[in-house]
Design a protein around this motif. Structure first.
Motif, PDB file in Angstrom:
ATOM      1  N   PRO A 140      58.270  42.973  49.848  1.00 37.01           N
ATOM      2  CA  PRO A 140      57.358  44.074  49.223  1.00 37.01           C
ATOM      3  C   PRO A 140      57.030  43.536  47.826  1.00 37.01           C
ATOM      4  CG  PRO A 140      59.508  44.912  49.559  1.00 37.01           C
ATOM      5  CD  PRO A 140      59.479  43.600  50.180  1.00 37.01           C
ATOM      6  N   SER A 141      57.828  42.883  46.945  1.00 32.99           N
ATOM      7  CA  SER A 141      57.341  42.188  45.607  1.00 32.99           C
ATOM      8  C   SER A 141      56.080  41.504  45.997  1.00 32.99           C
ATOM      9  CB  SER A 141      58.613  41.752  44.961  1.00 32.99           C
ATOM     10  OG  SER A 141      59.149  40.590  45.723  1.00 32.99           O
ATOM     11  N   THR A 142      56.197  40.449  47.040  1.00 32.69           N
ATOM     12  CA  THR A 142      55.079  39.605  47.207  1.00 32.69           C
ATOM     13  C   THR A 142      53.780  40.398  47.343  1.00 32.69           C
ATOM     14  OG1 THR A 142      56.826  38.128  48.077  1.00 32.69           O
ATOM     15  CG2 THR A 142      54.277  37.439  48.359  1.00 32.69           C
ATOM     16  N   VAL A 143      53.961  41.413  48.304  1.00 30.92           N
ATOM     17  CA  VAL A 143      52.702  42.149  48.541  1.00 30.92           C
ATOM     18  C   VAL A 143      52.133  43.110  47.390  1.00 30.92           C
ATOM     19  CG1 VAL A 143      51.911  44.386  49.700  1.00 30.92           C
ATOM     20  CG2 VAL A 143      53.394  42.520  50.988  1.00 30.92           C
ATOM     21  N   LEU A 144      53.181  43.321  46.544  1.00 27.87           N
ATOM     22  CA  LEU A 144      52.680  44.060  44.985  1.00 27.87           C
ATOM     23  C   LEU A 144      52.109  43.133  44.177  1.00 27.87           C
ATOM     24  CD1 LEU A 144      52.663  46.470  43.250  1.00 27.87           C
ATOM     25  CD2 LEU A 144      54.912  45.634  42.610  1.00 27.87           C
ATOM     26  N   LEU A 145      52.519  41.854  44.188  1.00 23.89           N
ATOM     27  CA  LEU A 145      51.934  40.604  43.211  1.00 23.89           C
ATOM     28  C   LEU A 145      50.695  40.362  43.797  1.00 23.89           C
ATOM     29  CD1 LEU A 145      52.640  38.870  40.902  1.00 23.89           C
ATOM     30  CD2 LEU A 145      53.428  37.224  42.837  1.00 23.89           C
ATOM     31  N   LEU A 146      50.367  40.047  45.153  1.00 25.84           N
ATOM     32  CA  LEU A 146      49.200  39.883  45.703  1.00 25.84           C
ATOM     33  C   LEU A 146      48.110  40.877  45.534  1.00 25.84           C
ATOM     34  CD1 LEU A 146      50.359  38.118  49.058  1.00 25.84           C
ATOM     35  CD2 LEU A 146      49.239  36.825  46.987  1.00 25.84           C
ATOM     36  N   SER A 147      48.435  42.177  45.694  1.00 28.23           N
ATOM     37  CA  SER A 147      47.501  43.194  45.341  1.00 28.23           C
ATOM     38  C   SER A 147      47.073  43.621  43.892  1.00 28.23           C
ATOM     39  CB  SER A 147      48.101  44.361  46.018  1.00 28.23           C
ATOM     40  OG  SER A 147      49.295  44.985  45.452  1.00 28.23           O
ATOM     41  N   LEU A 148      48.202  43.101  43.150  1.00 27.51           N
ATOM     42  CA  LEU A 148      47.730  43.428  41.748  1.00 27.51           C
ATOM     43  C   LEU A 148      46.775  42.189  41.250  1.00 27.51           C
ATOM     44  CD1 LEU A 148      50.975  44.797  40.010  1.00 27.51           C
ATOM     45  CD2 LEU A 148      48.858  45.801  40.658  1.00 27.51           C
ATOM     46  N   SER A 149      46.952  40.983  41.763  1.00 25.92           N
ATOM     47  CA  SER A 149      46.352  39.687  41.461  1.00 25.92           C
ATOM     48  C   SER A 149      44.868  40.090  42.047  1.00 25.92           C
ATOM     49  CB  SER A 149      46.834  38.362  42.060  1.00 25.92           C
ATOM     50  OG  SER A 149      47.062  38.570  43.373  1.00 25.92           O
ATOM     51  N   TYR A 150      44.664  40.670  43.183  1.00 29.86           N
ATOM     52  CA  TYR A 150      43.337  40.898  43.919  1.00 29.86           C
ATOM     53  C   TYR A 150      42.555  41.894  42.834  1.00 29.86           C
ATOM     54  CZ  TYR A 150      39.851  42.480  46.903  1.00 29.86           C
ATOM     55  OH  TYR A 150      38.740  42.823  47.563  1.00 29.86           O
ATOM     56  N   ILE A 151      43.447  42.795  42.460  1.00 28.67           N
ATOM     57  CA  ILE A 151      42.637  43.673  41.731  1.00 28.67           C
ATOM     58  C   ILE A 151      42.226  43.305  40.395  1.00 28.67           C
ATOM     59  CG2 ILE A 151      42.993  45.981  40.437  1.00 28.67           C
ATOM     60  CD1 ILE A 151      44.902  46.960  42.571  1.00 28.67           C
ATOM     61  N   ALA A 152      43.016  42.379  39.802  1.00 31.34           N
ATOM     62  CA  ALA A 152      42.509  41.827  38.685  1.00 31.34           C
ATOM     63  C   ALA A 152      41.495  40.830  38.490  1.00 31.34           C
ATOM     64  CB  ALA A 152      43.782  41.002  37.962  1.00 31.34           C
ATOM     65  N   ILE A 153      41.551  40.112  39.854  1.00 32.34           N
ATOM     66  CA  ILE A 153      40.500  39.328  40.084  1.00 32.34           C
ATOM     67  C   ILE A 153      39.104  40.029  40.256  1.00 32.34           C
ATOM     68  CG2 ILE A 153      39.184  37.781  41.840  1.00 32.34           C
ATOM     69  CD1 ILE A 153      41.981  36.540  42.393  1.00 32.34           C
ATOM     70  N   VAL A 154      39.015  41.058  40.832  1.00 28.36           N
ATOM     71  CA  VAL A 154      38.068  41.890  41.102  1.00 28.36           C
ATOM     72  C   VAL A 154      37.448  42.522  39.778  1.00 28.36           C
ATOM     73  CG1 VAL A 154      37.104  44.151  42.129  1.00 28.36           C
ATOM     74  CG2 VAL A 154      38.244  42.458  43.456  1.00 28.36           C
ATOM     75  N   VAL A 155      38.417  42.950  38.965  1.00 25.68           N
ATOM     76  CA  VAL A 155      38.164  43.302  37.530  1.00 25.68           C
ATOM     77  C   VAL A 155      37.266  42.318  36.702  1.00 25.68           C
ATOM     78  CG1 VAL A 155      38.983  44.530  35.410  1.00 25.68           C
ATOM     79  CG2 VAL A 155      39.422  45.501  37.642  1.00 25.68           C
ATOM     80  N   ILE A 156      37.833  41.275  36.719  1.00 26.07           N
ATOM     81  CA  ILE A 156      37.217  40.151  35.885  1.00 26.07           C
ATOM     82  C   ILE A 156      35.810  39.654  36.416  1.00 26.07           C
ATOM     83  CG2 ILE A 156      37.624  37.887  35.400  1.00 26.07           C
ATOM     84  CD1 ILE A 156      40.660  38.336  35.344  1.00 26.07           C
ATOM     85  N   LEU A 157      35.710  39.808  37.818  1.00 27.36           N
ATOM     86  CA  LEU A 157      34.531  39.424  38.395  1.00 27.36           C
ATOM     87  C   LEU A 157      33.441  40.536  37.924  1.00 27.36           C
ATOM     88  CD1 LEU A 157      35.195  37.952  41.658  1.00 27.36           C
ATOM     89  CD2 LEU A 157      34.174  36.801  39.951  1.00 27.36           C
ATOM     90  N   HIS A 158      33.766  41.775  38.051  1.00 31.93           N
ATOM     91  CA  HIS A 158      32.954  42.606  37.330  1.00 31.93           C
ATOM     92  C   HIS A 158      32.434  42.575  36.176  1.00 31.93           C
ATOM     93  CE1 HIS A 158      32.359  45.614  40.741  1.00 31.93           C
ATOM     94  NE2 HIS A 158      33.618  45.263  41.300  1.00 31.93           N
ATOM     95  N   ILE A 159      33.501  42.298  35.072  1.00 36.93           N
ATOM     96  CA  ILE A 159      33.130  42.147  33.635  1.00 36.93           C
ATOM     97  C   ILE A 159      32.139  40.938  33.473  1.00 36.93           C
ATOM     98  CG2 ILE A 159      34.213  41.238  31.547  1.00 36.93           C
ATOM     99  CD1 ILE A 159      36.690  42.954  32.346  1.00 36.93           C
ATOM    100  N   VAL A 160      32.512  39.680  34.271  1.00 41.03           N
ATOM    101  CA  VAL A 160      31.703  38.280  34.109  1.00 41.03           C
ATOM    102  C   VAL A 160      30.386  38.793  34.647  1.00 41.03           C
ATOM    103  CG1 VAL A 160      31.349  36.074  35.235  1.00 41.03           C
ATOM    104  CG2 VAL A 160      33.627  36.945  34.564  1.00 41.03           C
ATOM    105  N   GLY A 161      30.066  39.618  35.687  1.00 36.66           N
ATOM    106  CA  GLY A 161      28.892  40.211  36.162  1.00 36.66           C
ATOM    107  C   GLY A 161      27.975  40.950  35.218  1.00 36.66           C
ATOM    108  N   LYS A 162      28.818  41.943  34.468  1.00 37.16           N
ATOM    109  CA  LYS A 162      28.174  42.774  33.502  1.00 37.16           C
ATOM    110  C   LYS A 162      27.749  41.935  32.404  1.00 37.16           C
ATOM    111  CE  LYS A 162      28.477  46.917  34.993  1.00 37.16           C
ATOM    112  NZ  LYS A 162      27.293  47.803  35.097  1.00 37.16           N
ATOM    113  N   LEU A 163      28.301  40.644  31.769  1.00 35.24           N
ATOM    114  CA  LEU A 163      28.105  40.025  30.821  1.00 35.24           C
ATOM    115  C   LEU A 163      26.953  38.924  31.139  1.00 35.24           C
ATOM    116  CD1 LEU A 163      31.659  39.219  29.250  1.00 35.24           C
ATOM    117  CD2 LEU A 163      29.873  40.655  28.400  1.00 35.24           C
ATOM    118  N   ARG A 164      26.882  38.421  32.281  1.00 31.01           N
ATOM    119  CA  ARG A 164      25.797  37.687  32.890  1.00 31.01           C
ATOM    120  C   ARG A 164      24.472  38.385  33.226  1.00 31.01           C
ATOM    121  NH1 ARG A 164      27.394  32.474  36.377  1.00 31.01           N
ATOM    122  NH2 ARG A 164      29.337  31.810  34.771  1.00 31.01           N
ATOM    123  N   GLY A 165      24.703  39.565  33.662  1.00 34.07           N
ATOM    124  CA  GLY A 165      23.431  40.056  34.144  1.00 34.07           C
ATOM    125  C   GLY A 165      22.647  41.187  33.560  1.00 34.07           C
TER     126      GLY A 165
END
Length: 78
Positions: free
Chosen positions: A53-78
């Motif tokens: 379960p700790s691996t699943v939690l780590l993977l899901s939190l890292s996925y959420i962080a990547i999506v948030v970072i991509l949204h921020i990068v998209g707002k800054l570029r676009g």
């Protein structure tokens, strides 16, 4: 008594069939044969990837962080 073009015997036979059907569905869940597949899914002998379960939690939190970072990068570029 006639009801909607059906005779009393037809109504009684339909009621008996409904009673038999509901009796079968009520007893279906009490059988013990349906649980064997579920137990094998959670045993250590089950095939497939086994992660904790700790691996699943780590993977899901890292996925959420990547999506948030991509949204921020998209707002800054676009």
């Amino acid at each position: 008594m006639v009801k909607g073009g059906q005779t009393q015997s037809a109504i009684e036979s339909a009621q008996r069939k409904r009673g038999e059907r509901s009796g079968r569905s009520a007893n279906y869940g009490t059988r013990g044969t349906g649980n064997a597949g579920e137990l094998k899914l959670y045993s250590e002998d089950a095939p497939g990837l086994q992660i904790g379960p700790s691996t699943v939690l780590l993977l899901s939190l890292s996925y959420i962080a990547i999506v948030v970072i991509l949204h921020i990068v998209g707002k800054l570029r676009g």
